[in-house]
Design a protein around this motif. Structure first.
Motif, mmCIF file in Angstrom:
data_model
loop_
_atom_site.group_PDB
_atom_site.id
_atom_site.type_symbol
_atom_site.label_atom_id
_atom_site.label_comp_id
_atom_site.label_asym_id
_atom_site.label_seq_id
_atom_site.Cartn_x
_atom_site.Cartn_y
_atom_site.Cartn_z
ATOM 1 N N MET A 75 0.842 -1.199 0.000
ATOM 2 C CA MET A 75 0.000 0.000 0.000
ATOM 3 C C MET A 75 0.880 1.252 0.000
ATOM 4 N N ILE A 76 1.930 1.266 0.795
ATOM 5 C CA ILE A 76 2.835 2.408 0.854
ATOM 6 C C ILE A 76 3.452 2.664 -0.514
ATOM 7 N N MET A 77 3.907 1.612 -1.161
ATOM 8 C CA MET A 77 4.518 1.767 -2.477
ATOM 9 C C MET A 77 3.495 2.264 -3.493
ATOM 10 N N THR A 78 2.267 1.773 -3.428
ATOM 11 C CA THR A 78 1.213 2.242 -4.328
ATOM 12 C C THR A 78 0.953 3.721 -4.116
ATOM 13 N N LEU A 79 0.878 4.144 -2.857
ATOM 14 C CA LEU A 79 0.638 5.554 -2.568
ATOM 15 C C LEU A 79 1.770 6.430 -3.105
ATOM 16 N N HIS A 80 3.001 5.964 -2.940
ATOM 17 C CA HIS A 80 4.141 6.695 -3.513
ATOM 18 C C HIS A 80 4.026 6.751 -5.036
ATOM 19 N N ASP A 81 3.674 5.628 -5.636
ATOM 20 C CA ASP A 81 3.580 5.554 -7.099
ATOM 21 C C ASP A 81 2.530 6.502 -7.665
ATOM 22 N N ILE A 82 1.465 6.751 -6.921
ATOM 23 C CA ILE A 82 0.417 7.643 -7.433
ATOM 24 C C ILE A 82 0.677 9.099 -7.072
ATOM 25 N N GLY A 83 1.820 9.368 -6.462
ATOM 26 C CA GLY A 83 2.231 10.746 -6.246
ATOM 27 C C GLY A 83 2.088 11.287 -4.842
ATOM 28 N N PHE A 84 1.755 10.462 -3.882
ATOM 29 C CA PHE A 84 1.670 10.953 -2.514
ATOM 30 C C PHE A 84 3.065 11.307 -2.011
ATOM 31 N N GLU A 85 3.153 12.394 -1.255
ATOM 32 C CA GLU A 85 4.390 12.769 -0.567
ATOM 33 C C GLU A 85 4.507 11.904 0.693
ATOM 34 N N ASN A 86 5.706 11.849 1.263
ATOM 35 C CA ASN A 86 5.927 10.998 2.437
ATOM 36 C C ASN A 86 4.949 11.299 3.569
ATOM 37 N N HIS A 87 4.722 12.580 3.857
ATOM 38 C CA HIS A 87 3.820 12.918 4.963
ATOM 39 C C HIS A 87 2.383 12.481 4.659
ATOM 40 N N GLU A 88 1.995 12.511 3.380
ATOM 41 C CA GLU A 88 0.655 12.058 3.001
ATOM 42 C C GLU A 88 0.535 10.548 3.143
ATOM 43 N N VAL A 89 1.589 9.843 2.778
ATOM 44 C CA VAL A 89 1.590 8.381 2.920
ATOM 45 C C VAL A 89 1.450 8.016 4.393
ATOM 46 N N GLU A 90 2.214 8.686 5.222
ATOM 47 C CA GLU A 90 2.168 8.389 6.652
ATOM 48 C C GLU A 90 0.769 8.675 7.209
ATOM 49 N N THR A 91 0.178 9.792 6.834
ATOM 50 C CA THR A 91 -1.173 10.129 7.293
ATOM 51 C C THR A 91 -2.176 9.086 6.827
ATOM 52 N N TYR A 92 -2.097 8.722 5.545
ATOM 53 C CA TYR A 92 -3.018 7.727 4.988
ATOM 54 C C TYR A 92 -2.880 6.404 5.747
ATOM 55 N N MET A 93 -1.650 5.973 5.980
ATOM 56 C CA MET A 93 -1.434 4.697 6.663
ATOM 57 C C MET A 93 -1.928 4.745 8.106
ATOM 58 N N GLN A 94 -1.762 5.876 8.770
ATOM 59 C CA GLN A 94 -2.302 6.009 10.128
ATOM 60 C C GLN A 94 -3.818 5.861 10.108
ATOM 61 N N LEU A 95 -4.449 6.512 9.128
ATOM 62 C CA LEU A 95 -5.904 6.395 8.998
ATOM 63 C C LEU A 95 -6.311 4.963 8.689
ATOM 64 N N LEU A 96 -5.575 4.316 7.799
ATOM 65 C CA LEU A 96 -5.879 2.936 7.432
ATOM 66 C C LEU A 96 -5.830 2.015 8.648
ATOM 67 N N LEU A 97 -4.845 2.214 9.492
ATOM 68 C CA LEU A 97 -4.718 1.386 10.690
ATOM 69 C C LEU A 97 -5.869 1.604 11.669
ATOM 70 N N LYS A 98 -6.470 2.784 11.624
ATOM 71 C CA LYS A 98 -7.601 3.060 12.520
ATOM 72 C C LYS A 98 -8.873 2.372 12.054
ATOM 73 N N GLY A 99 -8.916 1.957 10.784
ATOM 74 C CA GLY A 99 -10.031 1.145 10.315
ATOM 75 C C GLY A 99 -11.111 1.887 9.563
ATOM 76 N N GLU A 100 -12.278 1.246 9.497
ATOM 77 C CA GLU A 100 -13.410 1.700 8.693
ATOM 78 C C GLU A 100 -13.885 3.108 9.036
ATOM 79 N N SER A 101 -13.709 3.538 10.261
ATOM 80 C CA SER A 101 -14.195 4.866 10.658
ATOM 81 C C SER A 101 -13.488 5.993 9.913
#
Length: 143
Positions: A75-101
């Motif tokens: 998922m991290i590599m996909t986010l990088h590939d679509i143009g996310f910056e490192n801080h955006e990847v980290e934010t997205y992954m934090q949200l992903l870990l929190k789940g469906e909410s």
């Protein structure tokens, strides 16, 4: 699997794996540290980032990755590939870990990236039109 094995097996550069580890997204806990059991998927999803960071462990002096870690790496590599910056990847992954909410927040991030990509495509198309015009001008002037 170790960091070197994960890098070789999945073709993921070591730099990305080291960055991934620094974010604290690994959830590898040895059996003795977890009381003989692994966390359930629900338990992993409800962890805060600090708790997740606290569960990153070194086993026998080397980082160990399980299948869920590799899925997160993908998922991290996909986010990088679509143009996310490192801080955006980290934010997205934090949200992903929190789940469906956090589904709406993640969708909003993806929608913004898509909008930016479309704007970039339109800009590039405009550049191509101008480039083709200049090429045409040169060709026409030679005749």
């Amino acid at each position: 699997m170790t960091i070197d094995e994960a890098s070789e097996r999945y073709g993921i550069p070591l730099e990305i794996l080291h960055e991934y580890e620094s974010w604290g997204l690994c959830d590898t806990v040895s059996e003795s540290e977890s009381g003989g059991r692994s966390r359930t998927s629900d338990e992993r999803r409800t962890l805060t980032m600090n708790e997740v960071h606290g569960t990153v462990k070194k086993v026998m002096g080397a980082w160990q990755y399980d299948d869920e870690d590799v899925e997160r790496l993908s998922m991290i590599m996909t986010l990088h590939d679509i143009g996310f910056e490192n801080h955006e990847v980290e934010t997205y992954m934090q949200l992903l870990l929190k789940g469906e909410s956090t589904k709406e927040q993640r969708m909003a991030m993806l929608n913004r990236r898509r909008k930016n990509a479309l704007e970039e495509i339109h800009f590039r198309e405009s550049q191509m039109d101008r480039l083709d015009y200049l090429r045409h001008s040169i060709r026409s002037a030679k005749q």
